[in-house]
Design an enzyme around this catalytic site. Structure first.
Site, PDB file in Angstrom:
ATOM      1  N   ASP A  30       0.856  -1.192   0.000  1.00  0.00           N
ATOM      2  CA  ASP A  30       0.000   0.000   0.000  1.00  0.00           C
ATOM      3  C   ASP A  30       0.892   1.242   0.000  1.00  0.00           C
ATOM      4  OD1 ASP A  30      -1.748   2.189   0.864  1.00  0.00           O
ATOM      5  OD2 ASP A  30      -3.179   0.628   1.407  1.00  0.00           O
ATOM      6  N   ASN A  87     -13.042  -3.118   3.486  1.00  0.00           N
ATOM      7  CA  ASN A  87     -13.996  -2.030   3.652  1.00  0.00           C
ATOM      8  C   ASN A  87     -15.013  -2.076   2.522  1.00  0.00           C
ATOM      9  OD1 ASN A  87     -12.420  -1.010   5.825  1.00  0.00           O
ATOM     10  ND2 ASN A  87     -11.067  -0.019   4.358  1.00  0.00           N
ATOM     11  N   VAL A  96     -11.061   2.989  -2.854  1.00  0.00           N
ATOM     12  CA  VAL A  96     -10.875   2.493  -4.219  1.00  0.00           C
ATOM     13  C   VAL A  96     -11.940   1.427  -4.439  1.00  0.00           C
ATOM     14  CG1 VAL A  96      -9.341   1.313  -5.834  1.00  0.00           C
ATOM     15  CG2 VAL A  96      -8.398   2.966  -4.206  1.00  0.00           C
ATOM     16  N   HIS A 100     -10.579  -5.139  -2.079  1.00  0.00           N
ATOM     17  CA  HIS A 100      -9.209  -5.398  -1.662  1.00  0.00           C
ATOM     18  C   HIS A 100      -9.181  -5.745  -0.187  1.00  0.00           C
ATOM     19  CE1 HIS A 100      -9.980  -1.040  -1.493  1.00  0.00           C
ATOM     20  NE2 HIS A 100      -9.099  -0.960  -0.492  1.00  0.00           N
ATOM     21  N   HIS A 102      -6.873  -5.702   3.050  1.00  0.00           N
ATOM     22  CA  HIS A 102      -5.681  -5.124   3.670  1.00  0.00           C
ATOM     23  C   HIS A 102      -5.050  -6.171   4.582  1.00  0.00           C
ATOM     24  CE1 HIS A 102      -6.667  -0.787   2.850  1.00  0.00           C
ATOM     25  NE2 HIS A 102      -7.890  -1.298   2.763  1.00  0.00           N
TER      26      HIS A 102
END
Length: 114
Positions: A30, A87, A96, A100, A102
């Site tokens: 990231d 999220n 975004v 995804h 994390h």
């Protein structure tokens, strides 16, 4: 999605520090790391949000979690502990719109996350 930053990373149009990849997923550091280790695991196929998942995406989601596990081992944070987060939409903190996962570690995580 032509304007999706993660799709552009998958296509090689934008640089990323890739740390893990399979046919279905890719993992990269990231750019706005929130921990000493902060890696994003994404599917190569564009899926905007968790709300857009279909039942046939269950194995892809499993592969994303296994990729997170592999990254944690590779980065040396698996035994110490790490956090995974996904999220969904604006109020959930998604910035975004390409799902995804994390993978964060290398420091003590606190709760609640914020």
């Amino acid at each position: 999605m032509a304007d999706c930053i993660f799709c552009r990373i998958v296509k090689g149009e934008l640089p990323a520090q890739i740390v893990y990849e399979t046919e279905s997923v890719i993992a990269f550091r990231d750019l706005h790391a929130q921990a000493p280790t902060h890696v994003l695991v994404i599917p190569r196929r564009h899926i905007a949000t968790l709300n857009d998942l279909m039942p046939e995406d269950a194995s892809l989601m499993g592969e994303m979690v296994l990729a997170a596990q592999a990254v944690a081992h590779q980065e040396g944070i698996a035994d110490q502990g790490y956090r995974t987060i996904m999220n969904c939409n604006l109020a959930g903190g998604q910035t975004v719109y390409h799902i995804h996962l994390h993978v964060l570690g290398g420091r003590q995580m606190t709760w609640p996350p914020g």
